[in-house]
Design a protein around this motif. Structure first.
Motif, PDB file in Angstrom:
ATOM      1  N   VAL A 255       1.100 -13.546  -5.792  1.00 28.59           N
ATOM      2  CA  VAL A 255      -0.051 -13.341  -6.686  1.00 28.59           C
ATOM      3  C   VAL A 255      -0.836 -13.277  -4.605  1.00 28.59           C
ATOM      4  O   VAL A 255      -1.565 -11.883  -5.067  1.00 28.59           O
ATOM      5  CB  VAL A 255      -0.677 -14.599  -6.584  1.00 28.59           C
ATOM      6  CG1 VAL A 255      -2.469 -14.547  -6.959  1.00 28.59           C
ATOM      7  CG2 VAL A 255      -0.060 -15.130  -8.291  1.00 28.59           C
ATOM      8  N   ALA A 256      -0.266 -13.523  -3.754  1.00 28.01           N
ATOM      9  CA  ALA A 256      -0.980 -13.259  -2.494  1.00 28.01           C
ATOM     10  C   ALA A 256      -0.917 -11.350  -2.202  1.00 28.01           C
ATOM     11  O   ALA A 256      -1.856 -10.436  -2.300  1.00 28.01           O
ATOM     12  CB  ALA A 256      -1.171 -13.621  -1.449  1.00 28.01           C
ATOM     13  N   GLN A 257       0.241 -11.328  -2.728  1.00 28.42           N
ATOM     14  CA  GLN A 257       0.752  -9.651  -2.406  1.00 28.42           C
ATOM     15  C   GLN A 257       0.237  -8.633  -3.302  1.00 28.42           C
ATOM     16  O   GLN A 257      -0.156  -7.676  -3.183  1.00 28.42           O
ATOM     17  CB  GLN A 257       2.068  -9.691  -2.807  1.00 28.42           C
ATOM     18  CG  GLN A 257       3.126  -8.497  -2.290  1.00 28.42           C
ATOM     19  CD  GLN A 257       2.758  -8.001  -0.690  1.00 28.42           C
ATOM     20  OE1 GLN A 257       2.578  -9.042   0.038  1.00 28.42           O
ATOM     21  NE2 GLN A 257       3.017  -6.521  -1.019  1.00 28.42           N
ATOM     22  N   GLY A 258      -0.115  -9.791  -4.535  1.00 28.22           N
ATOM     23  CA  GLY A 258      -0.833  -8.284  -5.479  1.00 28.22           C
ATOM     24  C   GLY A 258      -2.440  -8.343  -5.581  1.00 28.22           C
ATOM     25  O   GLY A 258      -2.996  -7.307  -5.443  1.00 28.22           O
ATOM     26  N   ALA A 259      -2.896  -9.696  -4.795  1.00 28.44           N
ATOM     27  CA  ALA A 259      -3.758  -8.789  -4.713  1.00 28.44           C
ATOM     28  C   ALA A 259      -4.382  -8.417  -4.009  1.00 28.44           C
ATOM     29  O   ALA A 259      -5.568  -7.648  -3.444  1.00 28.44           O
ATOM     30  CB  ALA A 259      -4.690 -10.570  -4.043  1.00 28.44           C
TER      31      ALA A 259
ATOM     32  N   GLU B  61      -6.502  -3.583  -2.230  1.00 30.74           N
ATOM     33  CA  GLU B  61      -6.448  -2.825  -0.486  1.00 30.74           C
ATOM     34  C   GLU B  61      -6.849  -1.021  -2.012  1.00 30.74           C
ATOM     35  O   GLU B  61      -7.585   0.444  -1.459  1.00 30.74           O
ATOM     36  CB  GLU B  61      -4.529  -1.694  -0.284  1.00 30.74           C
ATOM     37  CG  GLU B  61      -4.876  -2.883   0.866  1.00 30.74           C
ATOM     38  CD  GLU B  61      -3.326  -2.703   1.286  1.00 30.74           C
ATOM     39  OE1 GLU B  61      -2.379  -1.705   0.555  1.00 30.74           O
ATOM     40  OE2 GLU B  61      -2.696  -3.664   2.258  1.00 30.74           O
ATOM     41  N   THR B  62      -6.759  -0.800  -2.637  1.00 33.83           N
ATOM     42  CA  THR B  62      -6.366   0.543  -4.109  1.00 33.83           C
ATOM     43  C   THR B  62      -8.112   0.419  -4.428  1.00 33.83           C
ATOM     44  O   THR B  62      -8.659   1.711  -4.160  1.00 33.83           O
ATOM     45  CB  THR B  62      -5.512  -0.307  -4.893  1.00 33.83           C
ATOM     46  OG1 THR B  62      -4.139   0.099  -4.793  1.00 33.83           O
ATOM     47  CG2 THR B  62      -6.449   1.406  -6.444  1.00 33.83           C
ATOM     48  N   ALA B  63      -8.788  -0.992  -4.368  1.00 28.37           N
ATOM     49  CA  ALA B  63      -9.902  -0.732  -4.450  1.00 28.37           C
ATOM     50  C   ALA B  63     -11.216  -0.116  -3.320  1.00 28.37           C
ATOM     51  O   ALA B  63     -11.508   0.742  -3.206  1.00 28.37           O
ATOM     52  CB  ALA B  63     -10.739  -2.440  -5.399  1.00 28.37           C
ATOM     53  N   MET B  64     -10.884  -1.076  -2.318  1.00 26.61           N
ATOM     54  CA  MET B  64     -10.950   0.170  -0.780  1.00 26.61           C
ATOM     55  C   MET B  64     -11.495   1.608  -1.005  1.00 26.61           C
ATOM     56  O   MET B  64     -11.767   1.902  -0.532  1.00 26.61           O
ATOM     57  CB  MET B  64     -10.393  -1.023   0.377  1.00 26.61           C
ATOM     58  CG  MET B  64     -11.433  -0.707   1.350  1.00 26.61           C
ATOM     59  SD  MET B  64     -12.797  -1.058   1.601  1.00 26.61           S
ATOM     60  CE  MET B  64     -13.136  -2.402   2.115  1.00 26.61           C
TER      61      MET B  64
END
Length: 80
Positions: A21-25, A30-33
């Motif tokens: 879950v942490a890796q996915g978050a 990163e994608t959003a930034m």
């Protein structure tokens, strides 16, 4: 002893799931930034390095042609 192994297995599974879950978050953040930075740069009308170099080359060529035409004009005016 069997209960203890089951408990460790459960804790291990829970930690593995939490890491997933942490890796996915992290990837989503990163994608959003990156998306936000791309939009911000697009709003600033910035040019890429390739575009800048192309325009600089065109400007340099135009200056050289302008200087050649000015020299030619001076030579023609000197004949008169």
């Amino acid at each position: 002893m069997q209960t203890r192994n089951k408990m460790f297995d459960d804790i291990s599974q829970l930690m593995t799931n939490a890491m997933g879950v942490a890796q996915g978050a992290r990837e989503e953040a990163e994608t959003a930034m990156k998306s936000m930075i791309d939009r911000w740069l697009a709003d600033r009308d910035l040019v890429t390095r390739e575009e800048f170099d192309a325009v600089r080359t065109m400007a340099q060529k135009a200056r050289e042609e302008n200087a050649a035409l000015a020299a030619r004009l001076d030579a023609l005016e000197a004949k008169d």
